[in-house]
Design an enzyme around this catalytic site. Structure first.
Site, PDB file in Angstrom:
ATOM      1  N   ASP A  42       0.857  -1.176   0.000  1.00  0.00           N
ATOM      2  CA  ASP A  42       0.000   0.000   0.000  1.00  0.00           C
ATOM      3  C   ASP A  42       0.897   1.230   0.000  1.00  0.00           C
ATOM      4  O   ASP A  42       2.120   1.122   0.206  1.00  0.00           O
ATOM      5  CB  ASP A  42      -0.914   0.008   1.242  1.00  0.00           C
ATOM      6  CG  ASP A  42      -2.267   0.657   0.971  1.00  0.00           C
ATOM      7  OD1 ASP A  42      -2.263   1.809   0.464  1.00  0.00           O
ATOM      8  OD2 ASP A  42      -3.299   0.050   1.264  1.00  0.00           O
ATOM      9  N   ASP A  68       4.489   1.834  -4.561  1.00  0.00           N
ATOM     10  CA  ASP A  68       3.675   2.603  -5.500  1.00  0.00           C
ATOM     11  C   ASP A  68       3.442   1.722  -6.717  1.00  0.00           C
ATOM     12  O   ASP A  68       4.326   1.550  -7.565  1.00  0.00           O
ATOM     13  CB  ASP A  68       4.389   3.893  -5.892  1.00  0.00           C
ATOM     14  CG  ASP A  68       3.533   4.798  -6.773  1.00  0.00           C
ATOM     15  OD1 ASP A  68       2.521   4.306  -7.326  1.00  0.00           O
ATOM     16  OD2 ASP A  68       3.877   5.983  -6.925  1.00  0.00           O
ATOM     17  N   ASN A  95      -5.955  -6.166  -5.446  1.00  0.00           N
ATOM     18  CA  ASN A  95      -7.095  -5.457  -4.855  1.00  0.00           C
ATOM     19  C   ASN A  95      -7.005  -3.944  -4.995  1.00  0.00           C
ATOM     20  O   ASN A  95      -8.024  -3.267  -5.013  1.00  0.00           O
ATOM     21  CB  ASN A  95      -7.196  -5.828  -3.370  1.00  0.00           C
ATOM     22  CG  ASN A  95      -8.085  -4.890  -2.589  1.00  0.00           C
ATOM     23  OD1 ASN A  95      -9.312  -4.931  -2.702  1.00  0.00           O
ATOM     24  ND2 ASN A  95      -7.472  -4.023  -1.791  1.00  0.00           N
ATOM     25  N   TYR A 160     -12.863   4.709 -14.236  1.00  0.00           N
ATOM     26  CA  TYR A 160     -12.823   3.608 -13.272  1.00  0.00           C
ATOM     27  C   TYR A 160     -13.539   2.385 -13.841  1.00  0.00           C
ATOM     28  O   TYR A 160     -13.033   1.259 -13.757  1.00  0.00           O
ATOM     29  CB  TYR A 160     -13.493   4.062 -11.977  1.00  0.00           C
ATOM     30  CG  TYR A 160     -13.532   3.030 -10.878  1.00  0.00           C
ATOM     31  CD1 TYR A 160     -12.394   2.703 -10.140  1.00  0.00           C
ATOM     32  CD2 TYR A 160     -14.736   2.388 -10.551  1.00  0.00           C
ATOM     33  CE1 TYR A 160     -12.444   1.765  -9.117  1.00  0.00           C
ATOM     34  CE2 TYR A 160     -14.788   1.461  -9.523  1.00  0.00           C
ATOM     35  CZ  TYR A 160     -13.643   1.151  -8.807  1.00  0.00           C
ATOM     36  OH  TYR A 160     -13.700   0.222  -7.800  1.00  0.00           O
ATOM     37  N   LYS A 164     -12.158  -1.359 -14.623  1.00  0.00           N
ATOM     38  CA  LYS A 164     -12.744  -2.536 -13.980  1.00  0.00           C
ATOM     39  C   LYS A 164     -13.300  -3.528 -14.997  1.00  0.00           C
ATOM     40  O   LYS A 164     -13.226  -4.742 -14.797  1.00  0.00           O
ATOM     41  CB  LYS A 164     -13.828  -2.110 -12.993  1.00  0.00           C
ATOM     42  CG  LYS A 164     -13.283  -1.432 -11.743  1.00  0.00           C
ATOM     43  CD  LYS A 164     -12.360  -2.369 -10.959  1.00  0.00           C
ATOM     44  CE  LYS A 164     -11.861  -1.771  -9.672  1.00  0.00           C
ATOM     45  NZ  LYS A 164     -11.004  -2.702  -8.901  1.00  0.00           N
ATOM     46  N   VAL A 193     -19.955  -2.055  -0.917  1.00  0.00           N
ATOM     47  CA  VAL A 193     -19.362  -2.519   0.332  1.00  0.00           C
ATOM     48  C   VAL A 193     -19.230  -1.348   1.305  1.00  0.00           C
ATOM     49  O   VAL A 193     -18.791  -0.258   0.923  1.00  0.00           O
ATOM     50  CB  VAL A 193     -17.985  -3.149   0.077  1.00  0.00           C
ATOM     51  CG1 VAL A 193     -17.387  -3.684   1.375  1.00  0.00           C
ATOM     52  CG2 VAL A 193     -18.096  -4.259  -0.963  1.00  0.00           C
ATOM     53  N   THR A 195     -17.288   0.348   3.419  1.00  0.00           N
ATOM     54  CA  THR A 195     -15.937   0.645   3.904  1.00  0.00           C
ATOM     55  C   THR A 195     -15.908   2.065   4.464  1.00  0.00           C
ATOM     56  O   THR A 195     -16.768   2.891   4.122  1.00  0.00           O
ATOM     57  CB  THR A 195     -14.908   0.542   2.762  1.00  0.00           C
ATOM     58  OG1 THR A 195     -15.179   1.578   1.802  1.00  0.00           O
ATOM     59  CG2 THR A 195     -14.977  -0.814   2.077  1.00  0.00           C
TER      60      THR A 195
END
Length: 255
Positions: A42, A68, A95, A160, A164, A193, A195
């Site tokens: 991360d 990165d 992920n 995005y 995806k 989700v 989060t």
């Protein structure tokens, strides 16, 4: 609630990208609790170190590495370091991503390249880096995280959603090309989700209620529900599952 234990995951070397928060953090914990040797990547150092500290009691405490993922060189060096420490990577969970909203007229070529780098490019290069050791072992698992967004054509997410959708195509291609080496590749497609990021940036009580009303199951999806699908697909219980999409969306069909 009680959940399944997968003996085949114990001791496995697992790499999870974007593991510092949200769905990724739930996956880090889930795999660690199965006895896997987890490394998570991360750029959010503070969150990642806090997660690492919180799981010090695991049989193999997960280890954080800052990386990165927009840089193929950084991916290669980080994966090489992990292999030097733990041996060949046996499970890769792609992920990491960022669902930043945007207006079409505001998109520049530079912004396009950055969003594709953040949301798609590294999926391939992480798989490429992990596959070398998997081929030698004659087995391995790659899990790619897709998104319900493009299936529902949600607004202000064109880049995005392009990335995806591409991930689902990439999953098919990798599954075909790596299958002869015994490597399984699947795509997990989460729905809405709950989060911390989603609740802070994109969801309100009203929008949350609207989403739930559009689902077959009138229940919110938590990060752990996505992680449980990842555990199954990474385990030997899913030994004949490859090249497919697995939805964890509570049956969300939009408005």
């Amino acid at each position: 609630m009680s959940y399944a234990i997968y003996p085949s995951l114990s001791g496995k070397t697992v790499v999870i990208t974007g593991g510092g928060s949200g769905i990724g953090a739930a996956m880090v914990e889930a795999f660690a609790r199965q006895g896997a040797r987890v490394f998570f990547l991360d750029v959010a150092v503070e969150d990642s170190l806090a997660l690492q500290e919180s799981l010090r009691d695991a049989s193999h405490p997960p280890l954080f590495r800052r990386c990165d993922l927009r840089s193929a060189d950084a991916i290669q060096s980080t994966f090489s370091e992990i292999v030097d420490i733990a041996g060949p990577i046996e499970v890769l969970v792609n992920n990491a991503g960022n669902d930043e909203r945007h207006e079409i007229d505001a998109v520049t070529p530079t912004y396009w390249d950055d969003r594709i780098a953040v949301n798609l490019k590294h999926y391939f290069f992480c798989a490429q880096a992990a596959a070398a050791g998997m081929r030698k072992n004659g087995r391995g698992v790659v899990l790619n995280l897709g998104s319900i967004s493009w299936h529902l054509a949600l607004p202000n997410l064109s880049l995005y959603m392009s990335a995806k959708a591409g991930i689902e195509g990439l999953t098919r291609g990798l599954a075909r090309d790596l299958g002869e080496a015994g490597i399984r590749v699947n795509c997990i497609i989460p729905g809405a989700v709950r989060t911390p990021r989603q609740m802070q940036l994109w969801q309100s009580p009203e929008s949350e209620a609207k989403v739930v009303a559009s689902q077959c199951l009138r229940l919110r999806i938590e990060p752990e529900h996505v992680a449980r699908m990842a555990l199954f697909l990474a385990s030997d219980d899913a030994a004949r599952c490859s090249g497919r999409d697995y939805f964890v969306d509570a049956g969300w069909y939009g408005e």
